[in-house]
Design a protein around this motif. Sequence first.
Motif, PDB file in Angstrom:
ATOM      1  N   GLY A 115     -52.917  40.161 -27.580  1.00  9.61           N
ATOM      2  CA  GLY A 115     -52.245  42.259 -27.144  1.00  9.61           C
ATOM      3  C   GLY A 115     -53.002  42.879 -27.384  1.00  9.61           C
ATOM      4  O   GLY A 115     -52.360  43.974 -27.366  1.00  9.61           O
ATOM      5  N   LEU A 116     -54.360  42.188 -28.205  1.00  2.00           N
ATOM      6  CA  LEU A 116     -55.905  43.976 -28.025  1.00  2.00           C
ATOM      7  C   LEU A 116     -55.614  44.110 -26.974  1.00  2.00           C
ATOM      8  O   LEU A 116     -56.146  43.708 -26.460  1.00  2.00           O
ATOM      9  N   PRO A 117     -55.889  45.802 -26.599  1.00  2.00           N
ATOM     10  CA  PRO A 117     -55.864  46.214 -25.339  1.00  2.00           C
ATOM     11  C   PRO A 117     -57.165  45.679 -24.762  1.00  2.00           C
ATOM     12  O   PRO A 117     -57.943  46.408 -26.146  1.00  2.00           O
ATOM     13  N   ARG A 118     -57.846  45.154 -23.602  1.00  2.00           N
ATOM     14  CA  ARG A 118     -58.945  45.238 -23.277  1.00  2.00           C
ATOM     15  C   ARG A 118     -59.550  46.331 -23.293  1.00  2.00           C
ATOM     16  O   ARG A 118     -61.135  46.784 -23.871  1.00  2.00           O
ATOM     17  N   SER A 119     -58.891  47.557 -23.202  1.00  2.00           N
ATOM     18  CA  SER A 119     -59.626  48.454 -22.308  1.00  2.00           C
ATOM     19  C   SER A 119     -59.536  50.224 -23.943  1.00  2.00           C
ATOM     20  O   SER A 119     -60.569  50.452 -23.909  1.00  2.00           O
ATOM     21  N   LEU A 120     -59.540  49.071 -24.590  1.00  2.00           N
ATOM     22  CA  LEU A 120     -60.248  50.158 -26.041  1.00  2.00           C
ATOM     23  C   LEU A 120     -61.980  48.958 -26.312  1.00  2.00           C
ATOM     24  O   LEU A 120     -62.297  49.575 -27.463  1.00  2.00           O
ATOM     25  N   SER A 121     -61.892  48.380 -25.549  1.00  2.00           N
ATOM     26  CA  SER A 121     -64.022  48.112 -25.615  1.00  2.00           C
ATOM     27  C   SER A 121     -64.685  48.964 -25.629  1.00  2.00           C
ATOM     28  O   SER A 121     -64.418  50.731 -25.494  1.00  2.00           O
ATOM     29  N   ASN A 122     -66.058  48.266 -26.160  1.00  2.00           N
ATOM     30  CA  ASN A 122     -66.799  49.502 -25.783  1.00  2.00           C
ATOM     31  C   ASN A 122     -66.741  50.390 -27.020  1.00  2.00           C
ATOM     32  O   ASN A 122     -66.940  51.911 -26.217  1.00  2.00           O
ATOM     33  N   GLY A 123     -65.965  50.337 -27.960  1.00  2.00           N
ATOM     34  CA  GLY A 123     -66.274  51.746 -28.410  1.00  2.00           C
ATOM     35  C   GLY A 123     -64.671  52.773 -28.652  1.00  2.00           C
ATOM     36  O   GLY A 123     -64.748  54.032 -28.894  1.00  2.00           O
ATOM     37  N   ALA A 124     -64.205  52.290 -27.723  1.00  2.00           N
ATOM     38  CA  ALA A 124     -62.810  53.128 -27.382  1.00  2.00           C
ATOM     39  C   ALA A 124     -61.808  52.949 -28.177  1.00  2.00           C
ATOM     40  O   ALA A 124     -60.898  54.244 -29.094  1.00  2.00           O
ATOM     41  N   GLY A 125     -61.974  51.581 -29.239  1.00  2.00           N
ATOM     42  CA  GLY A 125     -60.991  51.666 -30.239  1.00  2.00           C
ATOM     43  C   GLY A 125     -61.548  51.325 -31.123  1.00  2.00           C
ATOM     44  O   GLY A 125     -62.844  51.195 -31.585  1.00  2.00           O
TER      45      GLY A 125
END
Length: 710
Positions: free
Chosen positions: A624-634
Amino acid sequence: MRTKQNYGGLDVFRLLAAILVIAIHTSPLISISMDGDFFFTRILARVAVPFFFMVTGQFVITKFFLSKESAKDELLSYLKKVCILYGIAILIYIPIGIYAGHYQKLSLYDIVRIFLFDGTFYHLWYFPASLIGTTLIYVLSRFMSLQKITIIAGLLYCIGLLGDSYFGFIQNAPVIGSIYNWAFQIFSYTRNGLFMAPIFLLLGTWMSKIKWRFKKNTLVIGVTITFLGMTAEGFLLHSMNVQRHDSMYLMLIPTMVFLYQLLMRCNPIKLPGARLLSTWVYVLHPAMIVVTRIMSKSLNLSKLLVENSMIHFLVVVVLSLLSSFILVMVIGYSNKKQFLRGRAWIELNRNALVKNVKFLQSQLPKDCILMPAVKANAYGHGAVIISKELNAIGVRAFCVASVTEGVALRKSGVKGAILILGYTHPKQFYLLWRYHLLQTVVDYEYAVILNQYGKKLHVHLGVDTGMHRLGERSENIDRLCMIFEMPNLVIDGMFTHLSAADCMEPKDQIFTKRQVDNFYQLVESLRDIGYTIPKLHLQSSYGVLNYPQIGNDYARVGIALYGMLSTKEDTESWADSLSPVLSLKARVASVRKLYPNESAGYGMAFIAEREMIIATITIGYADGLPRSLSNGAGEVLINGKRAPIIGRICMDLAMIDVSRISHVKEGDTVVIIGKCENEVISAAQLAEQTGTITNEILSRLGDRLDRVMQ
Ligand SMILES: *Cc1c(COP(=O)(O)O)cnc(C)c1O
């Protein structure tokens, strides 16, 4: 509403009480002084069994009066527990009883008497007494108030007294005497489930209701005076030679009330194992008496271990404690608790949950009760663990989205009403029936199908007042009336869902008002036609917070119960009243260096510009860790600092930059949602970052996460 409290005093006294029962059966002082023995075993130790009844009263009987719907479940689950224990005890003691020659020439009538009143061994009367006492109170509680039942139980106790400590006074009275003598053929003593257990069970219930504000010292004085009174009563009756038995005294009642209040107030040490241990000491000690006798005979130590009453008592106490302890350890070992914080897990804050429940309840009209939404695994929190916790603090109604969610709750023992808010396929109707689930009638056509199932189904009628998702349209009075007429539908409730209660713009307020008016107009029309109006509900979380006054019988709160709201802004503006229940954590799996120009993770999405230290953590998008938090977003929190997520989040793992955080090592805890020293990441914040609402972030938390309440 009862919050979980530590009653250390009760726990400690449980063990003491079990030891007092051993004293009753071994008479430690008898080789020293007859009067001393009488005082110790026939007066002092007589507080033990009433104490056990009161504990049952406080923790079990209390629930009979909380909610009519779940009282039966509470009774049955208690009876089941006691029956299992009684069954085990019977199995242990039948051989001993046969060995001791207890059961010679038993008629069927004797067997029934023994099972229902006397118990199959001398101490086991306690179990049938608990069964009969609780069942009696349950039956009376169906049509009588607690006050009235208490009066009846008091009268029963008086009748019991006359067959116990006060028997001599009526023994030779013309009618009464013979009635008692006749009764003693049914039960050997009046200290049983009919005459003795009920009053103490009920006193236990009263103890959970009234909390005296007396100082501890006052309570100590109270116990002392009442106990002295009981001692005087005991010796007086003893000297007058009127006691047939000596389990019941008049002064035992006030003594127990003061003693129990005092114990509730004391909290010397936590002894969570005391409950189980004391139960087994109670069950096993007569066996240990037999063991002691056999042992001392074979060792030729009878003079020391049996004839010296004090040593005999101590040996039995030690053996009983020891054997019970071993048994409890064995039971504990066989269902040893798993370690739940190994990879990635959710921590649930019990106090926050209780606080949110109390706050939401305080917003609502007095008769409106919470029907928490525990759908989607309780918004990711864990439906079973959350519902059981809510059960424990008196919540008795739930709503879920699907029939399988409802069945899962029932199978794990969740009590109370469970309403399915969504559609259930006709092939699954048998589950509704088998597991006592309430089904939403999603429209008229569906009502027809539900009605055709043939067995009576309990339903809540969904009404569409403007959301146009589910529910029969509120203006279709004729169709709604036809649903009311359907013979196989038992309409327990009727509800609607507000589609704009989260927003307080004028247009939303007007829309919401129209929905509420539509709903209540329908209610009035149905009432005018002559239908009995079932339970009504129309609020979800925002409905409760923004329109508390429209609360009716239930409020279906979801997100707010978990201490959050859908947006970050709303969550923050209610943060004083609602506290987040959930934290999400994982572990550091591995720490390594990354040299300039090296990439990390799939697709070379991250490339190191300089030498850095990265850590791989044990959580991924499948959790449930949103993939859109990749690459420094999260970011995540570690050692009280923020560490950015680098590279693409994988299914089961992710990578973080810990170059600026010292001493990160394998096994360290990483916080994805929650607090870490002075830093916080909230679910609402993640929602905002990923362009969704808190509800979605939470409800997508995976099954693979362990869930721990603390
Ligand atoms: C999910 C749901 C709720 C709970 O909503 P929250 O906004 O989380 O409080 C209430 N009613 C219905 C019909 C729902 O589907």
